[in-house]
Write an enzyme that holds these catalytic residues in place. Structure first.
Site, PDB file in Angstrom:
ATOM      1  N   CYS A   1       0.587  -0.794   0.127  1.00 32.14           N
ATOM      2  CA  CYS A   1       0.266  -0.215   0.022  1.00 32.14           C
ATOM      3  C   CYS A   1       1.173   0.937  -0.215  1.00 32.14           C
ATOM      4  CB  CYS A   1      -0.597  -0.032   1.333  1.00 32.14           C
ATOM      5  SG  CYS A   1      -2.390  -1.515   0.744  1.00 32.14           S
TER       6      CYS A   1
ATOM      7  N   HIS B   1      -3.594   6.906   3.463  1.00 29.86           N
ATOM      8  CA  HIS B   1      -3.856   5.321   3.223  1.00 29.86           C
ATOM      9  C   HIS B   1      -5.494   5.405   3.494  1.00 29.86           C
ATOM     10  CE1 HIS B   1      -4.216   1.331   1.604  1.00 29.86           C
ATOM     11  NE2 HIS B   1      -3.594   1.333   2.415  1.00 29.86           N
TER      12      HIS B   1
ATOM     13  N   ASN C   1     -10.377  -0.465   0.473  1.00 26.79           N
ATOM     14  CA  ASN C   1      -8.698   0.315   0.916  1.00 26.79           C
ATOM     15  C   ASN C   1      -8.776  -0.098  -0.810  1.00 26.79           C
ATOM     16  OD1 ASN C   1      -6.072  -0.539   0.659  1.00 26.79           O
ATOM     17  ND2 ASN C   1      -6.558  -1.241   2.649  1.00 26.79           N
TER      18      ASN C   1
HETATM   19  O1  UT7 Z   1      -3.893  -1.676   3.633  1.00 31.34           O
HETATM   20  C1  UT7 Z   1      -3.380  -1.863   4.600  1.00 31.34           C
HETATM   21  C2  UT7 Z   1      -3.378  -3.551   5.297  1.00 31.34           C
HETATM   22  N1  UT7 Z   1      -4.154  -3.666   5.594  1.00 31.34           N
HETATM   23  C3  UT7 Z   1      -4.706  -3.109   7.132  1.00 31.34           C
HETATM   24  O2  UT7 Z   1      -4.347  -2.429   7.581  1.00 31.34           O
HETATM   25  C4  UT7 Z   1      -6.182  -3.666   7.641  1.00 31.34           C
HETATM   26  C5  UT7 Z   1      -5.917  -3.436   8.966  1.00 31.34           C
HETATM   27  N2  UT7 Z   1      -6.962  -4.479  10.013  1.00 31.34           N
HETATM   28  C6  UT7 Z   1      -8.342  -4.021   9.719  1.00 31.34           C
HETATM   29  O3  UT7 Z   1      -8.733  -2.710   9.527  1.00 31.34           O
HETATM   30  C7  UT7 Z   1      -9.352  -4.755  10.900  1.00 31.34           C
HETATM   31  O4  UT7 Z   1      -8.872  -5.565  12.148  1.00 31.34           O
HETATM   32  C8  UT7 Z   1     -10.066  -5.495   9.998  1.00 31.34           C
HETATM   33  C9  UT7 Z   1     -11.619  -4.583   9.143  1.00 31.34           C
HETATM   34  C10 UT7 Z   1     -10.151  -6.418   9.496  1.00 31.34           C
HETATM   35  C11 UT7 Z   1     -11.024  -6.676  11.492  1.00 31.34           C
HETATM   36  O5  UT7 Z   1     -11.243  -5.911  11.954  1.00 31.34           O
HETATM   37  P1  UT7 Z   1     -11.282  -6.462  14.033  1.00 31.34           P
HETATM   38  O6  UT7 Z   1     -12.108  -4.739  14.667  1.00 31.34           O
HETATM   39  O7  UT7 Z   1      -9.616  -6.365  14.141  1.00 31.34           O
HETATM   40  O8  UT7 Z   1     -12.076  -7.666  13.909  1.00 31.34           O
HETATM   41  P2  UT7 Z   1     -11.816  -9.015  14.202  1.00 31.34           P
HETATM   42  O9  UT7 Z   1     -10.747  -9.767  13.551  1.00 31.34           O
HETATM   43  O10 UT7 Z   1     -10.962  -9.236  15.924  1.00 31.34           O
HETATM   44  O11 UT7 Z   1     -12.930  -9.941  14.464  1.00 31.34           O
HETATM   45  C12 UT7 Z   1     -13.705  -9.756  15.172  1.00 31.34           C
HETATM   46  C13 UT7 Z   1     -14.639 -10.775  15.019  1.00 31.34           C
HETATM   47  C14 UT7 Z   1     -14.526 -12.296  14.387  1.00 31.34           C
HETATM   48  O12 UT7 Z   1     -15.573 -13.468  15.455  1.00 31.34           O
HETATM   49  P3  UT7 Z   1     -15.087 -13.951  16.497  1.00 31.34           P
HETATM   50  O13 UT7 Z   1     -13.430 -14.284  16.541  1.00 31.34           O
HETATM   51  O14 UT7 Z   1     -14.740 -12.813  17.683  1.00 31.34           O
HETATM   52  O15 UT7 Z   1     -16.306 -14.858  16.638  1.00 31.34           O
HETATM   53  C15 UT7 Z   1     -14.066 -12.273  13.361  1.00 31.34           C
HETATM   54  O16 UT7 Z   1     -14.693 -13.220  12.445  1.00 31.34           O
HETATM   55  O17 UT7 Z   1     -15.417 -10.273  13.984  1.00 31.34           O
HETATM   56  C16 UT7 Z   1     -14.907 -11.718  12.486  1.00 31.34           C
HETATM   57  N3  UT7 Z   1     -15.694 -10.964  11.106  1.00 31.34           N
HETATM   58  C17 UT7 Z   1     -16.290 -10.986  10.777  1.00 31.34           C
HETATM   59  N4  UT7 Z   1     -17.609 -10.137  11.086  1.00 31.34           N
HETATM   60  C18 UT7 Z   1     -18.457 -10.274   9.991  1.00 31.34           C
HETATM   61  C19 UT7 Z   1     -14.968 -10.570  10.458  1.00 31.34           C
HETATM   62  N5  UT7 Z   1     -14.285 -10.204   9.362  1.00 31.34           N
HETATM   63  C20 UT7 Z   1     -16.176 -10.234   9.263  1.00 31.34           C
HETATM   64  C21 UT7 Z   1     -16.912  -9.823   8.602  1.00 31.34           C
HETATM   65  N6  UT7 Z   1     -18.498  -9.396   8.949  1.00 31.34           N
HETATM   66  N7  UT7 Z   1     -16.604  -9.062   7.271  1.00 31.34           N
END
Ligand code: UT7
Length: 318
Positions: free
Chosen positions: A103, A243, A273
Site C-alpha cells: 500500500c 492511506h 482500501n
Molecule cells: O492496507 C493496509 C493493510 N490492511 C490493514 O491495515 C487492515 C488492518 N486491519 C483491520 O482493518 C481490521 O483488523 C479488520 C477490519 C480487518 C478487522 O477488524 P477487527 O476489529 O480487528 O476484527 P477481528 O479481526 O478481531 O474480528 C472480530 C470478529 C471475529 O469473530 P469472533 O472470532 O470474534 O467470533 C471475526 O471472525 O469479527 C469477525 N469478522 C467478521 N464478521 C462479520 C471478521 N470479518 C467479518 C466480516 N463480517 N466481514
C-alpha cells in the site's frame, strides 16, 4: 474509479457479513470493482487516471521523462503496467517501470521520482498508484473481501525553481513481518503438487488484527519523523491524506498526532482500501474539492504489505 459499485448490502449475499459490521469495524460503505465484462485491468485504470492528470496539469505525454506505477496487481508479471501506460499515452521520451511496495507503492514511487528530478535526470514524471485487488482477493474470506477494492490515481510531478513541493520523504520496511499481509500470486516458488493449487495459494492473506495495531504504531512514528525533520508542529499541517485502510486506524493516528479529523481527508466509505491507489485518489478528490491552496503543508502517510510504510510532506505549490 471503475464504474461498478459493490455495496456492503451486495456483500451480505456473498459472505457471512453485514453492512453494520463492515461500517462499524472499517468505515467502508461501498467500493468499486473493475468490470470482467469490459476486461478492465489495472493498466486501463492507470491510463484513465493518467489522462485526467495530464489534462489537469496541461502537460503533453511527450514531455514525460518517467512513468512510475506503484502496484501489487499488475496486468501481468511483465512487462510493467508503466509500459502499458507509456504505450497508450504515446509517451515516447519516458522511462517506465513499476514499484512493488504494498500500500506504500505510491509514496515509494513518488520519492523515486523526486530523487530523479533532484539529480537532474528527470524533468517531468507521471507517478501513479493503480490496483485491481479484486483479482487476488479470496471472495470466500470475509476478513479481506469486504475491505479491498480497485482504482487508480495519477499525479504529474515536475521540477520547479520555486521553494516548496516535496519537502521530505521518509520510507521504512520490515520484511520480518511479511506474513501479516501477502499474496503468492506470480510466485517463483511453485506449489509441490496440483493439490496445493487447489488450496488457492495465490489469494491474498491477511492477519488483520496484528496489522491493525502495527499500522497505527508505524503511521504515528513515521509522521512524527516527517514533522521533526521539517521542524513543523502538527498544527502547521493543513491537510493529512492518509492511506485509506480503515477509519479506526486513521482516527487513532490523528488522535495520537493531535490533528483534528476535519484536517484529515477520507474517502474510504466510497472506495474501500485500494492499496497503492488510495493516496493519489484521495489527493485528487481533495484537490478537486478545493481543499488545497498554495503554500499548504500536506502530510501523505501510508502503511502496507512488506511491511512497508512511509510519509512525505508536500508544500502545495500550484
Ligand atoms: O492496507 C493496509 C493493510 N490492511 C490493514 O491495515 C487492515 C488492518 N486491519 C483491520 O482493518 C481490521 O483488523 C479488520 C477490519 C480487518 C478487522 O477488524 P477487527 O476489529 O480487528 O476484527 P477481528 O479481526 O478481531 O474480528 C472480530 C470478529 C471475529 O469473530 P469472533 O472470532 O470474534 O467470533 C471475526 O471472525 O469479527 C469477525 N469478522 C467478521 N464478521 C462479520 C471478521 N470479518 C467479518 C466480516 N463480517 N466481514
Amino acid at each position: 474509479m471503475p464504474e461498478r459499485i459493490l455495496s456492503n448490502r451486495d456483500l451480505e449475499g456473498i459472505v457471512d457479513t453485514s453492512d453494520e459490521w463492515i461500517m462499524r469495524r472499517s468505515g467502508i460503505k461501498e467500493r468499486r470493482i473493475s468490470s470482467n465484462k469490459r476486461k478492465e485491468k489495472t493498466g486501463d485504470l492507470a491510463i484513465r487516471a493518467s489522462l485526467r492528470a495530464l489534462e489537469m496539469a496541461g502537460v503533453s505525454p511527450d514531455k514525460l521523462d518517467m512513468i512510475v506505477v506503484g502496484t501489487v496487481t499488475p496486468d501481468r508479471q511483465f512487462p510493467s503496467v508503466a509500459c502499458t501506460v507509456q504505450e497508450a499515452l504515446n509517451a515516447n521520451n519516458a522511462a517506465a517501470f513499476d514499484i512493488s511496495a504494498g500500500c506504500s507503492g505510491f509514496l515509494y514511487a513518488l520519492e523515486t521520482v523526486n530523487n530523479a528530478i533532484r539529480s537532474g535526470t528527470c524533468g517531468t514524471a507521471l507517478v501513479i498508484g493503480a490496483e485491481c485487488l479484486s483479482t487476488i482477493v479470496n471472495w470466500e474470506d470475509r476478513g479481506t473481501c469486504v475491505l479491498l477494492a480497485d482504482g487508480a490515481g495519477a499525479t504529474v510531478v515536475s521540477s520547479a525553481t520555486e521553494q516548496g513541493g516535496i519537502l521530505s520523504s521518509h520510507l521504512k520496511s520490515d520484511g520480518k513481518l511479511w506474513e501479516l499481509l501477502y499474496s503468492s500470486y506470480g510466485s517463483s516458488h511453485l506449489p509441490e503438487t496440483l493439490m496445493d493449487m487447489d488450496q488457492k495459494p495465490f489469494f491474498l492473506k491477511m492477519n488483520g488484527n496484528r496489522l491493525f495495531k502495527k499500522a497505527i504504531e508505524c503511521l504515528c512514528s513515521i509522521s512524527r519523523d516527517a514533522l521533526r525533520h521539517n521542524s513543523l508542529s502538527s498544527e502547521e499541517i493543513d491537510l493529512v491524506v492518509p492511506h485509506q485502510a480503515n477509519i479506526r486506524i486513521i482516527q487513532a493516528m490523528a488522535n495520537n498526532l493531535d490533528i483534528p479529523m476535519d484536517k484529515v481527508y477520507t474517502n474510504l466509505h466510497k472506495y474501500g482500501n485500494t492499496s497503492s491507489a488510495s493516496i493519489p485518489i484521495a489527493l485528487d478528490e481533495a484537490n478537486r474539492e478545493g481543499l488545497l491552496s498554495k503554500g499548504d503543508n500536506v502530510l501523505l502517510v501510508s502503511f502496507g504489505a512488506g511491511l512497508t510504510w512511509g510519509a512525505s510532506i508536500v508544500r502545495w505549490s500550484i
